[in-house]
Each structure stands twice: as C-alpha cells, then as structure tokens.
Scaffold this motif. Sequence first.
Motif, PDB file in Angstrom:
ATOM      1  N   VAL A 188      80.548 -14.868 -15.601  1.00 46.31           N
ATOM      2  CA  VAL A 188      80.164 -16.271 -15.411  1.00 46.31           C
ATOM      3  C   VAL A 188      81.298 -17.189 -15.866  1.00 46.31           C
ATOM      4  O   VAL A 188      81.672 -18.136 -15.163  1.00 46.31           O
ATOM      5  N   LEU A 189      81.853 -16.899 -17.036  1.00 40.09           N
ATOM      6  CA  LEU A 189      82.933 -17.733 -17.557  1.00 40.09           C
ATOM      7  C   LEU A 189      84.184 -17.642 -16.690  1.00 40.09           C
ATOM      8  O   LEU A 189      84.845 -18.648 -16.434  1.00 40.09           O
TER       9      LEU A 189
ATOM     10  N   LEU B 109      76.779 -27.184 -15.911  1.00 43.45           N
ATOM     11  CA  LEU B 109      75.359 -26.900 -15.734  1.00 43.45           C
ATOM     12  C   LEU B 109      75.154 -25.528 -15.103  1.00 43.45           C
ATOM     13  O   LEU B 109      74.304 -24.739 -15.540  1.00 43.45           O
ATOM     14  N   LYS B 110      75.950 -25.227 -14.093  1.00 46.51           N
ATOM     15  CA  LYS B 110      75.855 -23.927 -13.429  1.00 46.51           C
ATOM     16  C   LYS B 110      76.256 -22.793 -14.381  1.00 46.51           C
ATOM     17  O   LYS B 110      75.593 -21.748 -14.431  1.00 46.51           O
ATOM     18  N   ALA B 111      77.313 -23.007 -15.140  1.00 48.61           N
ATOM     19  CA  ALA B 111      77.753 -21.989 -16.102  1.00 48.61           C
ATOM     20  C   ALA B 111      76.699 -21.786 -17.181  1.00 48.61           C
ATOM     21  O   ALA B 111      76.401 -20.646 -17.561  1.00 48.61           O
ATOM     22  N   GLU B 112      76.127 -22.867 -17.657  1.00 48.52           N
ATOM     23  CA  GLU B 112      75.089 -22.767 -18.688  1.00 48.52           C
ATOM     24  C   GLU B 112      73.906 -21.949 -18.184  1.00 48.52           C
ATOM     25  O   GLU B 112      73.396 -21.074 -18.879  1.00 48.52           O
ATOM     26  N   ALA B 113      73.503 -22.187 -16.963  1.00 51.96           N
ATOM     27  CA  ALA B 113      72.388 -21.421 -16.388  1.00 51.96           C
ATOM     28  C   ALA B 113      72.753 -19.940 -16.270  1.00 51.96           C
ATOM     29  O   ALA B 113      71.937 -19.071 -16.575  1.00 51.96           O
ATOM     30  N   GLY B 114      73.974 -19.662 -15.833  1.00 47.54           N
ATOM     31  CA  GLY B 114      74.417 -18.275 -15.724  1.00 47.54           C
ATOM     32  C   GLY B 114      74.475 -17.579 -17.069  1.00 47.54           C
ATOM     33  O   GLY B 114      74.081 -16.403 -17.198  1.00 47.54           O
ATOM     34  N   LEU B 115      74.928 -18.297 -18.089  1.00 43.74           N
ATOM     35  CA  LEU B 115      74.976 -17.715 -19.433  1.00 43.74           C
ATOM     36  C   LEU B 115      73.571 -17.447 -19.960  1.00 43.74           C
ATOM     37  O   LEU B 115      73.310 -16.412 -20.569  1.00 43.74           O
ATOM     38  N   ARG B 116      72.651 -18.378 -19.705  1.00 43.72           N
ATOM     39  CA  ARG B 116      71.258 -18.185 -20.164  1.00 43.72           C
ATOM     40  C   ARG B 116      70.572 -17.042 -19.418  1.00 43.72           C
ATOM     41  O   ARG B 116      69.755 -16.333 -20.001  1.00 43.72           O
ATOM     42  N   ASP B 117      70.911 -16.875 -18.143  1.00 39.35           N
ATOM     43  CA  ASP B 117      70.346 -15.751 -17.391  1.00 39.35           C
ATOM     44  C   ASP B 117      70.848 -14.423 -17.946  1.00 39.35           C
ATOM     45  O   ASP B 117      70.127 -13.428 -17.936  1.00 39.35           O
TER      46      ASP B 117
ATOM     47  N   LEU C 167      85.890 -20.660 -14.719  1.00 40.45           N
ATOM     48  CA  LEU C 167      87.292 -20.986 -14.986  1.00 40.45           C
ATOM     49  C   LEU C 167      88.086 -21.079 -13.693  1.00 40.45           C
ATOM     50  O   LEU C 167      88.919 -21.977 -13.530  1.00 40.45           O
ATOM     51  N   ALA C 168      87.801 -20.187 -12.764  1.00 42.09           N
ATOM     52  CA  ALA C 168      88.530 -20.183 -11.494  1.00 42.09           C
ATOM     53  C   ALA C 168      88.246 -21.431 -10.662  1.00 42.09           C
ATOM     54  O   ALA C 168      89.030 -21.762  -9.775  1.00 42.09           O
ATOM     55  N   ARG C 169      87.182 -22.133 -10.971  1.00 43.06           N
ATOM     56  CA  ARG C 169      86.764 -23.275 -10.158  1.00 43.06           C
ATOM     57  C   ARG C 169      87.073 -24.638 -10.769  1.00 43.06           C
ATOM     58  O   ARG C 169      86.574 -25.652 -10.287  1.00 43.06           O
ATOM     59  N   THR C 170      87.880 -24.656 -11.834  1.00 42.94           N
ATOM     60  CA  THR C 170      88.149 -25.941 -12.480  1.00 42.94           C
ATOM     61  C   THR C 170      89.554 -25.977 -13.048  1.00 42.94           C
ATOM     62  O   THR C 170      90.258 -24.966 -13.060  1.00 42.94           O
TER      63      THR C 170
END
Length: 152
Positions: A68-69, A34-42, A73-76
């Motif tokens: 963002v990606l 969800l956080k990544a999706e928001a960052g990509l949309r921004d 990636l660093a967090r999972t």
Amino acid sequence: MDMRRIVAVLAEEAEQQIQDQVWQVEPGDRALALKAEAGLRDAVGPADVQETLPEIKRLEHLRETLAVLAVSLARTHGRLAWFLSGALNALEPVLRWRALPADRSGTFGTVLPSPDEYTEAEDAVRRLQDVMAQISKVTTTIRPGPESTERE
C-alpha cells in the motif's frame, strides 16, 4: 531505533510541517492519503484482532502494508512522497522476516521475528493509519502575504 519510534518521529514532523504551513497539503495528497489510510486499515486491524492471527497471516498483512505504501509513493511527489518513503524505510525490517521454519537449506537472509516484533510493526502501521487520516482531512489555509509598504 524501533519502528514505532521512527514512525512517531515522522508523524511529529508531518504534523509540525502541516501546522506551520510548510507542507501545503493539496487535494490530490488528501485523496491519496485517504486511499492509503483505508488500505493500511484493511491490512492491519486492531491489536486484539491481529494478535489472534497465526504469524504467517500477521506477516502477510504487514507485507500488504508495504505494498500500500509503495503504490502510494509511486503516485505522488513532494512532501507526501518524502513522508511515505520514510514510512517504508521504517518498516523495512519486515522485508527480511519469514513466518515458516527453515529446513537445512539457506533462508536468503530472512529471520523469524519475535511476537514483540510483530506487535511493534503493527503498532507502527496503526500510527501511520492515523497520520494518513489526519493528512486526508487537512484543509488548506492560505497565509496572507506581507502588506505592501510602497507609497505613491
């Protein structure tokens, strides 16, 4: 293979793994998606908005998607990390792009992308946005295990 196609293949694989319950999407994965999706949309908006921007801004926005990606990636770990790694790999050509003309000195191997290449990369990012949104909404379903056939 172009960026759009690579991302489409990644998306299809992710969707299939989730549908087949090979990929058990954990709550942490959903939150990160969800956080990544928001960052990509921004970073990359609708096509009609992006295409009106100067190339230097379009490139800036595409580089933001890489950030963002990479942070995601660093967090999972596990399948989400593998998916994000594939997404970064698909968008790797953006790392060699430049928006400014070169003088007579070297350009460190960078190239000026065509307008079609900008569009291709932005379309790939929009597909990633959609996949991340889907991942963020997955509800985990536990498959029933095989029934016991033991008798006393």
